[in-house]
Write a protein that holds these residues in place. Structure first.
Motif, PDB file in Angstrom:
ATOM      1  N   THR A 237       0.797  -1.221   0.000  1.00 61.06           N
ATOM      2  CA  THR A 237       0.000   0.000   0.000  1.00 61.06           C
ATOM      3  C   THR A 237       0.833   1.276   0.000  1.00 61.06           C
ATOM      4  O   THR A 237       0.282   2.345  -0.251  1.00 61.06           O
ATOM      5  CB  THR A 237      -0.937   0.016   1.220  1.00 61.06           C
ATOM      6  OG1 THR A 237      -0.143  -0.068   2.425  1.00 61.06           O
ATOM      7  CG2 THR A 237      -1.904  -1.165   1.166  1.00 61.06           C
ATOM      8  N   SER A 238       2.139   1.187   0.292  1.00 55.02           N
ATOM      9  CA  SER A 238       2.944   2.401   0.373  1.00 55.02           C
ATOM     10  C   SER A 238       4.420   2.044   0.239  1.00 55.02           C
ATOM     11  O   SER A 238       4.796   0.870   0.261  1.00 55.02           O
ATOM     12  CB  SER A 238       2.698   3.136   1.700  1.00 55.02           C
ATOM     13  OG  SER A 238       3.091   2.327   2.791  1.00 55.02           O
ATOM     14  N   ALA A 239       5.250   3.084   0.110  1.00 56.28           N
ATOM     15  CA  ALA A 239       6.705   2.926   0.021  1.00 56.28           C
ATOM     16  C   ALA A 239       7.348   3.913   0.980  1.00 56.28           C
ATOM     17  O   ALA A 239       6.817   5.003   1.229  1.00 56.28           O
ATOM     18  CB  ALA A 239       7.198   3.182  -1.402  1.00 56.28           C
ATOM     19  N   ARG A 240       8.503   3.514   1.541  1.00 61.09           N
ATOM     20  CA  ARG A 240       9.198   4.374   2.485  1.00 61.09           C
ATOM     21  C   ARG A 240      10.704   4.146   2.350  1.00 61.09           C
ATOM     22  O   ARG A 240      11.144   3.127   1.813  1.00 61.09           O
ATOM     23  CB  ARG A 240       8.746   4.095   3.911  1.00 61.09           C
ATOM     24  CG  ARG A 240       9.007   2.677   4.394  1.00 61.09           C
ATOM     25  CD  ARG A 240       8.509   2.486   5.814  1.00 61.09           C
ATOM     26  NE  ARG A 240       8.660   1.129   6.295  1.00 61.09           N
ATOM     27  CZ  ARG A 240       9.762   0.639   6.826  1.00 61.09           C
ATOM     28  NH1 ARG A 240      10.835   1.406   6.929  1.00 61.09           N
ATOM     29  NH2 ARG A 240       9.824  -0.596   7.268  1.00 61.09           N
ATOM     30  N   PRO A 241      11.522   5.096   2.848  1.00 58.47           N
ATOM     31  CA  PRO A 241      12.988   4.904   2.799  1.00 58.47           C
ATOM     32  C   PRO A 241      13.424   3.697   3.633  1.00 58.47           C
ATOM     33  O   PRO A 241      12.766   3.327   4.614  1.00 58.47           O
ATOM     34  CB  PRO A 241      13.530   6.222   3.380  1.00 58.47           C
ATOM     35  CG  PRO A 241      12.420   7.210   3.198  1.00 58.47           C
ATOM     36  CD  PRO A 241      11.151   6.436   3.329  1.00 58.47           C
ATOM     37  N   LEU A 242      14.529   3.096   3.232  1.00 60.27           N
ATOM     38  CA  LEU A 242      15.056   1.901   3.895  1.00 60.27           C
ATOM     39  C   LEU A 242      16.480   2.184   4.369  1.00 60.27           C
ATOM     40  O   LEU A 242      17.258   2.819   3.654  1.00 60.27           O
ATOM     41  CB  LEU A 242      15.051   0.714   2.922  1.00 60.27           C
ATOM     42  CG  LEU A 242      15.426  -0.664   3.475  1.00 60.27           C
ATOM     43  CD1 LEU A 242      14.406  -1.121   4.509  1.00 60.27           C
ATOM     44  CD2 LEU A 242      15.506  -1.679   2.344  1.00 60.27           C
ATOM     45  N   SER A 243      16.788   1.754   5.583  1.00 63.75           N
ATOM     46  CA  SER A 243      18.126   1.991   6.133  1.00 63.75           C
ATOM     47  C   SER A 243      19.158   1.142   5.381  1.00 63.75           C
ATOM     48  O   SER A 243      18.829   0.119   4.773  1.00 63.75           O
ATOM     49  CB  SER A 243      18.149   1.657   7.633  1.00 63.75           C
ATOM     50  OG  SER A 243      17.899   0.291   7.833  1.00 63.75           O
ATOM     51  N   VAL A 244      20.412   1.567   5.470  1.00 60.45           N
ATOM     52  CA  VAL A 244      21.498   0.849   4.787  1.00 60.45           C
ATOM     53  C   VAL A 244      21.650  -0.550   5.359  1.00 60.45           C
ATOM     54  O   VAL A 244      21.941  -1.510   4.638  1.00 60.45           O
ATOM     55  CB  VAL A 244      22.812   1.650   4.926  1.00 60.45           C
ATOM     56  CG1 VAL A 244      23.968   0.895   4.284  1.00 60.45           C
ATOM     57  CG2 VAL A 244      22.667   3.018   4.283  1.00 60.45           C
ATOM     58  N   ALA A 245      21.412  -0.698   6.669  1.00 62.68           N
ATOM     59  CA  ALA A 245      21.587  -2.013   7.298  1.00 62.68           C
ATOM     60  C   ALA A 245      20.581  -3.037   6.775  1.00 62.68           C
ATOM     61  O   ALA A 245      20.855  -4.232   6.745  1.00 62.68           O
ATOM     62  CB  ALA A 245      21.471  -1.888   8.812  1.00 62.68           C
ATOM     63  N   LYS A 246      19.390  -2.584   6.368  1.00 65.24           N
ATOM     64  CA  LYS A 246      18.359  -3.495   5.891  1.00 65.24           C
ATOM     65  C   LYS A 246      18.263  -3.518   4.377  1.00 65.24           C
ATOM     66  O   LYS A 246      17.361  -4.165   3.836  1.00 65.24           O
ATOM     67  CB  LYS A 246      16.999  -3.087   6.479  1.00 65.24           C
ATOM     68  CG  LYS A 246      16.951  -3.201   7.994  1.00 65.24           C
ATOM     69  CD  LYS A 246      15.572  -2.827   8.537  1.00 65.24           C
ATOM     70  CE  LYS A 246      15.505  -2.966  10.050  1.00 65.24           C
ATOM     71  NZ  LYS A 246      14.176  -2.595  10.583  1.00 65.24           N
ATOM     72  N   ALA A 247      19.122  -2.837   3.668  1.00 60.94           N
ATOM     73  CA  ALA A 247      19.093  -2.796   2.198  1.00 60.94           C
ATOM     74  C   ALA A 247      19.518  -4.162   1.635  1.00 60.94           C
ATOM     75  O   ALA A 247      20.222  -4.924   2.289  1.00 60.94           O
ATOM     76  CB  ALA A 247      20.022  -1.705   1.688  1.00 60.94           C
ATOM     77  N   PRO A 248      19.084  -4.509   0.421  1.00 66.95           N
ATOM     78  CA  PRO A 248      19.481  -5.785  -0.190  1.00 66.95           C
ATOM     79  C   PRO A 248      20.974  -5.842  -0.439  1.00 66.95           C
ATOM     80  O   PRO A 248      21.604  -4.816  -0.742  1.00 66.95           O
ATOM     81  CB  PRO A 248      18.697  -5.807  -1.509  1.00 66.95           C
ATOM     82  CG  PRO A 248      18.377  -4.383  -1.792  1.00 66.95           C
ATOM     83  CD  PRO A 248      18.191  -3.731  -0.466  1.00 66.95           C
ATOM     84  N   ASN A 249      21.547  -7.028  -0.306  1.00 63.39           N
ATOM     85  CA  ASN A 249      23.012  -7.228  -0.428  1.00 63.39           C
ATOM     86  C   ASN A 249      23.335  -7.734  -1.815  1.00 63.39           C
ATOM     87  O   ASN A 249      23.156  -8.896  -2.118  1.00 63.39           O
ATOM     88  CB  ASN A 249      23.484  -8.197   0.649  1.00 63.39           C
ATOM     89  CG  ASN A 249      25.001  -8.322   0.646  1.00 63.39           C
ATOM     90  OD1 ASN A 249      25.698  -7.554  -0.016  1.00 63.39           O
ATOM     91  ND2 ASN A 249      25.515  -9.292   1.369  1.00 63.39           N
ATOM     92  N   CYS A 250      23.817  -6.838  -2.674  1.00 66.71           N
ATOM     93  CA  CYS A 250      24.231  -7.221  -4.024  1.00 66.71           C
ATOM     94  C   CYS A 250      25.742  -7.098  -4.170  1.00 66.71           C
ATOM     95  O   CYS A 250      26.264  -7.026  -5.275  1.00 66.71           O
ATOM     96  CB  CYS A 250      23.540  -6.336  -5.062  1.00 66.71           C
ATOM     97  SG  CYS A 250      21.802  -6.748  -5.322  1.00 66.71           S
ATOM     98  N   GLN A 251      26.471  -7.075  -3.061  1.00 69.11           N
ATOM     99  CA  GLN A 251      27.939  -6.962  -3.145  1.00 69.11           C
ATOM    100  C   GLN A 251      28.565  -8.307  -3.430  1.00 69.11           C
ATOM    101  O   GLN A 251      28.021  -9.339  -3.066  1.00 69.11           O
ATOM    102  CB  GLN A 251      28.457  -6.408  -1.812  1.00 69.11           C
ATOM    103  CG  GLN A 251      27.926  -5.017  -1.511  1.00 69.11           C
ATOM    104  CD  GLN A 251      28.506  -4.464  -0.229  1.00 69.11           C
ATOM    105  OE1 GLN A 251      29.429  -5.035   0.341  1.00 69.11           O
ATOM    106  NE2 GLN A 251      27.975  -3.367   0.247  1.00 69.11           N
TER     107      GLN A 251
END
Length: 251
Positions: A237-251
């Motif tokens: 239903t909505s979108a919000r900013p996401l912290s770096v710690a919880k961001a997806p890991n594509c490294q």
């Protein structure tokens, strides 16, 4: 060179620009956008060539990244040590005061229950829908009374979200679902490339810049302008900013 693969073919297959491929070959890391891109490009390029991507990334980290001199102590550990240093506390109230409070609470509960039982009236049975009555209509000598019952349909809350990403310029994209499964494992897209629509309970998105259009079932998602990576959590239903710690890991 041994496989006789042209650099332009690698650029088309991996979506990595030829200048970045040559920079990795010559270990000119300053020409790449940043450490996140370096590891993603190394993984994509080595997987395409059939090499051990984990070994290459470990070698890059060992040679070019500086480990932290001292790891910070967890906040929870410091809190437990402070609790151990404090003297033990005694009871806030004496035993006789606690007994008096319990007896007082029992008396109040009995009083409320007694008053409620004496004033309780039987509730009408049947549907909870309130009928709307209209004034009688007179047709000749006969009077007709009509009753209309109105109900409000319940609106179901969506449990999944569908996301369509359209690049408006060159942009690096990393996308994962709520379970952490990578849907786009850190790929650079350019204008005109088609990205499939993804559907999940929640989507975790990292963008290298704001050169994209994000469309969901409830409308377009605004993308903030930033010189650093942009992390978003897109729900049903909505979108919000996401912290770096919880961001997806594509490294």
């Amino acid at each position: 060179m041994r496989a006789r693969i042209d650099i332009t073919e690698v650029e088309v297959r991996t979506k990595i620009r030829a200048k970045y491929l040559r920079a990795m070959e010559n270990e000119e890391w300053d020409m790449l956008p940043g450490p996140v891109y370096v590891k993603s490009f190394l993984r994509t390029y080595s997987d395409y060539l059939g090499l051990d991507s984990r070994m290459l990334i470990d070698d890059y980290r060992r040679r070019y990244e500086r480990p932290s001199d001292q790891e910070p102590r967890p906040i929870a550990t410091l809190g437990r040590e402070r609790e151990r240093d404090r003297p033990p506390r005694g009871p806030l109230l004496p035993p006789w005061a606690l007994i008096g409070l319990v007896l007082l609470a029992i008396v109040v509960v009995l009083y409320v229950v007694g008053n409620y039982g004496s004033k309780k009236t039987p509730m009408p049975t049947g549907s909870a829908v309130t009928p709307t009555k209209h004034k009688p209509r007179h047709t000749g000598t006969t009077t007709t009374t009509t009753t209309t019952t109105t109900t409000t349909p319940a609106v179901a809350t969506p449990k999944t979200v569908s996301l369509t990403i359209t690049p408006t310029s060159t942009v690096w994209i990393c996308l994962a679902n709520q379970a952490g499964k990578l849907l786009i494992p850190g790929v650079e897209y350019t204008t005109g490339q088609t990205i499939p629509t993804f559907k999940a309970a929640k989507l975790l998105l990292t963008l290298g810049n704001s050169s994209v259009t994000l469309k969901t079932g409830y409308g377009n998602v605004p993308v903030p302008s930033s010189s650093q990576a942009i992390n978003l959590l897109i729900g049903p239903t909505s979108a919000r900013p996401l912290s770096v710690a919880k961001a997806p890991n594509c490294q």
